[in-house]
Design a protein around this motif. Structure first.
Motif, short mmCIF file in Angstrom:
data_model
loop_
_atom_site.label_atom_id
_atom_site.label_comp_id
_atom_site.label_asym_id
_atom_site.label_seq_id
_atom_site.Cartn_x
_atom_site.Cartn_y
_atom_site.Cartn_z
N ARG A 1 0.83 -1.21 0.00
CA ARG A 1 0.00 0.00 0.00
C ARG A 1 0.87 1.25 0.00
NH1 ARG A 1 -3.13 -2.97 3.67
NH2 ARG A 1 -2.06 -1.96 5.41
N ASP B 1 2.32 1.76 -3.42
CA ASP B 1 1.30 2.26 -4.35
C ASP B 1 1.04 3.74 -4.13
OD1 ASP B 1 1.09 -0.23 -5.48
OD2 ASP B 1 -0.71 -0.80 -4.35
N ARG B 2 0.96 4.15 -2.86
CA ARG B 2 0.75 5.58 -2.55
C ARG B 2 1.91 6.42 -3.08
NH1 ARG B 2 -0.40 4.21 3.24
NH2 ARG B 2 -2.51 3.45 3.17
N VAL C 1 3.90 5.77 -5.57
CA VAL C 1 3.84 5.82 -7.04
C VAL C 1 2.79 6.83 -7.48
CG1 VAL C 1 3.21 4.50 -9.10
CG2 VAL C 1 4.75 3.51 -7.41
N GLU C 2 1.61 6.78 -6.85
CA GLU C 2 0.56 7.73 -7.20
C GLU C 2 1.00 9.17 -6.93
OE1 GLU C 2 -3.03 6.64 -5.18
OE2 GLU C 2 -3.05 4.65 -6.08
N ARG C 3 1.69 9.39 -5.82
CA ARG C 3 2.19 10.72 -5.49
C ARG C 3 3.19 11.20 -6.54
NH1 ARG C 3 3.32 9.68 -0.50
NH2 ARG C 3 5.46 9.04 -0.86
N TYR D 1 3.35 10.26 -9.70
CA TYR D 1 2.64 10.56 -10.93
C TYR D 1 1.93 11.91 -10.84
CZ TYR D 1 3.37 6.14 -13.38
OH TYR D 1 3.92 5.09 -14.03
N ARG D 2 1.33 12.19 -9.69
CA ARG D 2 0.65 13.48 -9.52
C ARG D 2 1.66 14.63 -9.60
NH1 ARG D 2 -2.40 11.02 -5.27
NH2 ARG D 2 -0.84 11.83 -3.84
N GLU D 3 2.82 14.47 -8.95
CA GLU D 3 3.84 15.53 -8.99
C GLU D 3 4.36 15.73 -10.40
OE1 GLU D 3 6.83 14.39 -6.22
OE2 GLU D 3 5.58 14.72 -4.47
#
Length: 53
Positions: free
Chosen positions: A38, A41-42, A44-46, A48-50
């Motif tokens: 988890r 995954d968080r 990686v998402e962070r 991508y957002r940046e």
């Protein structure tokens, strides 16, 4: 030990050593737990957002 015997040791021993190394890695490899997955995954998402900003 003759040259033929030495060559047999090299040809048979090389793949055997490689096989033992692969088995050792597969047996001792640490698997990530649910919390680590988890968090990964968080992260990686962070990222991508940046990158999208």
């Amino acid at each position: 030990m003759s040259g033929t015997d030495l060559w047999l040791v090299v040809v048979a021993g090389g793949p055997l050593i490689l096989l033992l190394a692969i088995v050792y890695v597969l047996v001792t490899r640490r698997r990530r737990g649910p919390a680590e997955r988890r968090e990964s995954d968080r992260a990686v998402e962070r990222l991508y957002r940046e990158e999208g900003d």
